[in-house]
Design a protein around this motif. Structure first.
Motif, PDB file in Angstrom:
ATOM      1  N   VAL A   1       0.870  -1.182   0.000  1.00  0.00           N
ATOM      2  CA  VAL A   1       0.000   0.000   0.000  1.00  0.00           C
ATOM      3  C   VAL A   1       0.900   1.222   0.000  1.00  0.00           C
ATOM      4  CG1 VAL A   1      -1.771   1.305   1.243  1.00  0.00           C
ATOM      5  CG2 VAL A   1      -1.809  -1.201   1.301  1.00  0.00           C
ATOM      6  N   VAL A   2       0.855   1.989  -1.085  1.00  0.00           N
ATOM      7  CA  VAL A   2       1.627   3.226  -1.182  1.00  0.00           C
ATOM      8  C   VAL A   2       0.637   4.380  -1.348  1.00  0.00           C
ATOM      9  CG1 VAL A   2       3.378   4.500  -2.478  1.00  0.00           C
ATOM     10  CG2 VAL A   2       3.581   2.016  -2.228  1.00  0.00           C
ATOM     11  N   ALA A   3       0.764   5.387  -0.485  1.00  0.00           N
ATOM     12  CA  ALA A   3      -0.131   6.547  -0.544  1.00  0.00           C
ATOM     13  C   ALA A   3       0.706   7.800  -0.378  1.00  0.00           C
ATOM     14  CB  ALA A   3      -1.192   6.456   0.549  1.00  0.00           C
ATOM     15  N   GLY A   4       0.669   8.675  -1.383  1.00  0.00           N
ATOM     16  CA  GLY A   4       1.548   9.827  -1.361  1.00  0.00           C
ATOM     17  C   GLY A   4       2.988   9.329  -1.312  1.00  0.00           C
ATOM     18  N   GLY A   5       3.766   9.859  -0.416  1.00  0.00           N
ATOM     19  CA  GLY A   5       5.149   9.405  -0.279  1.00  0.00           C
ATOM     20  C   GLY A   5       5.309   8.320   0.771  1.00  0.00           C
ATOM     21  N   PHE A   6       4.189   7.769   1.250  1.00  0.00           N
ATOM     22  CA  PHE A   6       4.244   6.807   2.356  1.00  0.00           C
ATOM     23  C   PHE A   6       4.070   5.379   1.857  1.00  0.00           C
ATOM     24  CE2 PHE A   6       2.791  10.794   4.214  1.00  0.00           C
ATOM     25  CZ  PHE A   6       3.509  10.876   5.398  1.00  0.00           C
ATOM     26  N   ASP A   7       5.010   4.514   2.216  1.00  0.00           N
ATOM     27  CA  ASP A   7       4.863   3.075   1.977  1.00  0.00           C
ATOM     28  C   ASP A   7       4.200   2.508   3.231  1.00  0.00           C
ATOM     29  OD1 ASP A   7       5.027   0.405   1.494  1.00  0.00           O
ATOM     30  OD2 ASP A   7       7.184   0.355   1.134  1.00  0.00           O
TER      31      ASP A   7
END
Length: 228
Positions: free
Chosen positions: A67-73
């Motif tokens: 799950v990758v959202a914006g710059g967050f893994d």
């Protein structure tokens, strides 16, 4: 993550193991959300809609997948990273408002910004502006117990926007409301997402609300199916 995608999920699986069986809630789920789009997920109760949203929100963990959202893994974040992800990147709205009962509507909206380090005067000013936006200018100093169910959920919508998140996740936000209030909150949610140019992922069993989305998905047998 491709081009304009704010969320990219690959091969997501969620299983629960008991002594006697393994229950698969989500299986081999791929999902992308484009920036600024409004995405609705429908499905029977227990189909995995809320589980999917909770994994995307970092409130539950995946069994496998990314799950990758914006710059967050999201799937590899530790508790500190997840806390930062939720406070900086997400706005969360649930079926139950989760307002602090001893604080006014204004304080409930103000607090997440203040706790994130926004100066008090600036956070208070922003909270007031959002409460005006959701039509509660005359109810700012009321406690949750003095507000109707629809008003409490309007406060929750304002609170979800206070830290200027890029992504709003809403889990059955109209589930506890009568039809008139449900329609009002549904319309408000979409209009606020438009006004502030937010990406919205909404889980609902309300088909009228589902029709407002740019894209609609359903969850069937653990799979995410587009356009049904």
């Amino acid at each position: 993550m491709g081009g304009n995608h704010i969320v990219s999920i690959r091969k997501l699986e969620k299983t629960y193991k008991t002594d006697s069986e393994t229950l698969t809630i989500l299986k081999d789920v791929d999902f992308d959300a484009e920036r600024g789009k409004k995405i609705v997920i429908v499905g029977q109760s227990g189909s995995g809609k809320s589980t999917f949203l909770n994994i995307l929100g970092g409130l539950d963990s995946a069994t496998s997948g990314s799950v990758v959202a914006g710059g967050f893994d999201v799937t590899s974040l530790d508790e500190k990273g997840l806390s930062e992800y939720r406070s900086k990147f997400l706005g969360l709205i649930f079926q139950f408002h989760y307002l602090l009962k001893d604080f006014s509507a204004l304080e409930n909206v103000f607090l997440p910004a203040f706790m994130a380090g926004v100066p008090k005067k600036e956070a208070m000013s922003k909270a007031r502006g959002l409460l005006v936006d959701v039509g509660l200018e005359s109810r700012m100093n009321h406690l949750p117990s003095q507000l109707s169910g629809g008003e409490r959920q309007r406060v929750a919508v304002a609170r979800s926007l206070i830290n200027d998140p890029e992504l709003i996740l809403a889990d059955e936000p109209t589930g506890n409301l009568d039809p008139a209030n449900a329609e009002m909150i549904g319309n408000l949610l979409f209009s606020m997402a438009d006004k502030y140019d937010k990406t919205l992922v909404l889980v609902t069993h309300d088909m009228r609300l589902a029709e407002k989305g740019d894209f609609k998905y359903s969850i069937k047998n653990g799979k995410l199916v587009k356009g049904e």
